[in-house]
Scaffold this motif. Structure first.
Motif, mmCIF file in Angstrom:
data_model
loop_
_atom_site.group_PDB
_atom_site.id
_atom_site.type_symbol
_atom_site.label_atom_id
_atom_site.label_comp_id
_atom_site.label_asym_id
_atom_site.label_seq_id
_atom_site.Cartn_x
_atom_site.Cartn_y
_atom_site.Cartn_z
ATOM 1 N N LYS A 202 -0.312 -7.031 1.902
ATOM 2 C CA LYS A 202 0.577 -6.070 2.547
ATOM 3 C C LYS A 202 0.215 -5.888 4.023
ATOM 4 N N THR A 203 -1.084 -6.024 4.327
ATOM 5 C CA THR A 203 -1.523 -5.736 5.689
ATOM 6 C C THR A 203 -0.852 -6.641 6.713
ATOM 7 N N ASP B 129 -0.421 3.623 4.855
ATOM 8 C CA ASP B 129 -1.055 2.773 3.850
ATOM 9 C C ASP B 129 -1.502 3.641 2.679
ATOM 10 N N GLU B 130 -1.408 3.095 1.484
ATOM 11 C CA GLU B 130 -1.809 3.819 0.271
ATOM 12 C C GLU B 130 -1.189 5.206 0.282
HETATM 13 MG MG MG Z 1 -4.199 -2.802 1.659
#
Ligand code: MG
Ligand code: ADP
Length: 682
Positions: A290-291, A387-388
């Motif tokens: 995903k990054t 993120d998350e």
């Molecule tokens: Mg990640």
């Protein structure tokens, strides 16, 4: 016709400001709220034959008061009321606690019906209440309502009755007729009647099915309608990125994007390019990459002259992201800044950093919650990536968004949620899914050992360490609990040191360390100075050390499936074969099944599905973490089938060409818009 959706409860007899406020606190403002305030269970108060009663069953018994009731008081508020009840030729000892006033209603020689808990061995009844003998009114099967200090369940019940009597003629069907016929649902009036005043359990169950469907359907329809309206109305930023530069950048990435990555990059970029407000969720299993997708999106924004922000839940993660992005983007002439508690500690440096951001000298800002807390102002914020995302509260997200003029938003999560539930949870967002891992990834091999097999665990560790790889050893809790004898991370750490040092150095990471301490340990592990990292679950999220090939999880049965899967995702990130070792002697079947599931598959979506099934069967571990919205009648886990059907039905109706023109949908549309208006006012 009266509109029960807007008629306030104060229209009912006996509801003044006091009762109204008590009801409001229970979420009841309108007649409709009251009519959908359903019993949470039902009581069978039909008189039972003594011989048919089971031990400790709650029953209604009918008999003759055989002795004068006596009240014994002890203390100021406590009392016990006793008498004998004659049922046929049996004498039952009756006790009521703390209801001394009942003695006035009990006359020796008179017949009464009592409701209470029966003890077979003692032939005694612990009384709950006296049931009025007014049989014309009485229904044997009766609902029990949640109440509060300010309003009694009995009062709520009476008000529901009154509301139904006065307004049942005004209960309109919200679910379109064609749907009701298709899924054989009751009319709304029948449903409400059946929920509150069922004749028997069967009728209550029937009504419940319709009530659950309605609840799920209206929730879904509301989300989808909202999403549709937002898309039509909301102006967002148009990020006119430089396609040529973007292509050049993608060329320079040291690996080829997977098909899934390319697809989601396209979805995201085309959203960004349109002048609408992007609100998209990127879901992808741990390690799915995903990054890099986020990086591409941020670079795209930069080529159009916009700033981007990436917010991560921990300092470790934020730094990791900043490192990676700087490496990839510096050659493209992009300035990356890091804003964490750490980097803003020094007042002078902070001022400098924040000024750079405010003046637009920095293109990409990466940080933690510090981004929200600090007085960070942006020059021109176009894109926010979180993120998350489940680690952040709604407010934190909102605060960050408010720092820009309605920037595009991409949230990322590695928590695999089956698609159906993802829509339930994130229904107002568009969904992009990376459903493929980068090629050449070796599947992590998972083994399950019991605690006696610790020798095997050590030899596997040694074998891997000898090949130059690194390992994590995870234990569930840091503090020693007197009640639960869990492995203490410190104990584990000592034990590992005893066995592996000096040849292999061991580090310790736990939640009670300061951020600085955590960072130091993490950096040492990344740099390879530590071979083994003993840790609690603080490393759970996102940490990327490709050279780590072993993940040992102690007392693995104490973790939920989602968490085990997250932990396992920390290994298998390089091209070496990796291993996940579960050490557990599960105490119940659920624990056993979780271990077996982990051994059987590495697919996050399969695991999520299994997790749901187990939870549906009553496995509560991890239920709190699930992040699902709460419903009044339905349960997304146990009523998953109804949820899926209702969701599909809502989708089909809202997106039908004749949605707004079809007369059948009129009440539904009115209802949804009323809800949406209320929501935006709240
Ligand atoms: Mg990640
Ligand atoms: P996650 O989705 O869990 O956040 P990451 O973005 O951390 O995953 O990616 C995991 C690892 O895989 C990183 O080391 C990343 O560089 C690498 N990676 C990402 N995409 C690819 C790809 N298409 N091919 C090879 N490696 C990739």
């Amino acid at each position: 016709m009266v509109d029960i959706l807007t008629t306030p409860v104060t229209e009912l007899k006996g509801v003044g400001p006091r009762k109204a406020s008590a009801l409001n606190k229970l979420g009841i403002n309108t007649i409709n709220d009251l009519l959908t305030y359903f019993p949470f269970r039902y009581e069978d108060v039909g008189v039972k034959d003594l011989t048919a009663v089971q031990d400790h069953q709650k029953v209604a018994l009918k008999g003759i008061v055989a002795t004068d009731p006596t009240v014994i008081r002890f203390g100021r508020y406590k009392s016990r009321l006793n008498f004998n009840l004659l049922i046929d030729h049996n004498v039952v000892r009756v006790t009521f606690f703390n209801q001394p006033y009942l003695s006035k209603k009990l006359q020796r020689g008179e017949e009464v019906i009592l409701y209470g808990t029966y003890d077979v061995a003692r032939q005694s009844l612990s009384g709950i209440k006296i049931i009025a003998e007014d049989t014309s009114q009485r229904n044997n099967f009766t609902g029990v309502y949640n109440s509060s200090k300010e309003i009694k369940a009995g009062t709520i019940k009476k008000l529901v009755h009154q509301a139904y009597e006065n307004y049942h003629g005004s209960i309109r069907d919200i679910i379109p007729g064609s749907l009701r016929r298709k899924f054989r649902l009751l009319s709304r009036e029948q449903m409400i009647k059946g929920m509150h005043f069922p004749v028997n359990a069967e009728e209550a169950t029937q009504a419940r099915r319709t009530a659950i469907f309605e609840e799920f359907f209206l929730f879904q329809a509301g989300l989808q309608e909202l999403r549709k309206l937002r898309r039509q109305e909301q102006q967002g930023v148009k990020i006119d990125y430089d396609n040529k530069k973007l292509r050049e950048f993608i060329q320079q990435i040291p690996f080829e994007l997977t098909k899934a990555q390319k697809r989601v990059v396209n979805e995201i970029c085309s959203d960004m390019h349109r002048p609408i407000h992007m609100n998209r969720l990127l879901q992808g299993d741990v390690g799915s990459g995903k990054t890099i997708v986020a990086t591409i999106a941020m670079y795209a924004a930069v080529t159009a002259g916009w700033q981007s922000v990436l917010m991560a839940p921990t300092e470790i993660l934020a730094e990791q992201h900043a490192d990676k992005l700087a490496t990839l983007l510096s050659p493209m002439g992009v300035n990356v800044a890091l804003v964490t508690g750490n980097t803003v500690r020094n007042p002078r440096l902070r001022r400098e950093l924040l000024t750079h951001i405010e003046h637009g000298d920095v293109d990409i800002i990466i940080g933690t919650q510090a981004l929200i807390q600090e007085r960070v102002h942006f020059a021109q914020l176009g894109l926010v990536i979180i993120d998350e995302q489940h680690r952040f509260g709604v407010e934190q997200r909102q605060t960050l968004l408010a720092k820009g003029g309605n920037p595009d938003v991409l949230t990322m999560t590695a928590t695999p949620i089956p698609r159906t539930l993802a829509i339930t949870t994130y229904g107002e967002m568009d969904l992009s899914v990376i459903d493929e891992l980068p090629a050449g990834r070796k599947q992590v091999q998972t083994v399950w050992y019991n605690k006696k097999q610790v020798g095997q665990v050590r030899s596997l560790l040694r074998e891997q360490l000898d090949q130059g790889a690194q390992a994590y050893v995870i234990s569930p809790l840091i503090e020693k609990s007197a009640v639960i004898d869990l492995k203490n991370a410190e104990e584990v750490y000592q034990n590992l040191k005893d066995h592996f040092e000096p040849r292999y150095s061991v580090g310790l990471l736990h939640g009670n360390m300061t951020n600085d301490e955590k960072n130091q340990v993490m950096q040492a592990f990344k740099a390879g100075e530590l071979a083994i990292l003993a840790s609690t679950t603080v490393i759970e999220v996102g940490v990327d050390v490709p050279n780590a090939t072993v993940m040992v999880i102690l007392d693995a049965d104490r973790f939920g499936l989602a968490q085990l899967h997250q932990l396992r995702g920390r290994v298998g990130r390089g091209d070496q074969q990796s291993y996940c070792v579960l050490v557990a002697d599960p105490k119940n079947d659920f624990g056993k099944k979780r271990m077996e599931t982990m051994v059987a598959t590495t697919n996050g979506f399969v695991i999520a599905q299994k997790d749901l099934e187990l939870r549906g069967q009553g496995d509560l571990l991890g239920k709190k973490q699930s992040g699902l919205p709460s419903f009044k009648v339905g349960d997304p886990v146990t009523n998953l089938n109804i949820l899926q059907v209702a969701q599909q039905a809502a989708h089909d109706i809202i997106n039908a060409d004749d949605y707004t023109t079809n007369n059948e949908n009129r009440v539904l549309i009115e209802y949804l818009h009323q809800q949406i208006d209320n929501g935006s006012r709240a």
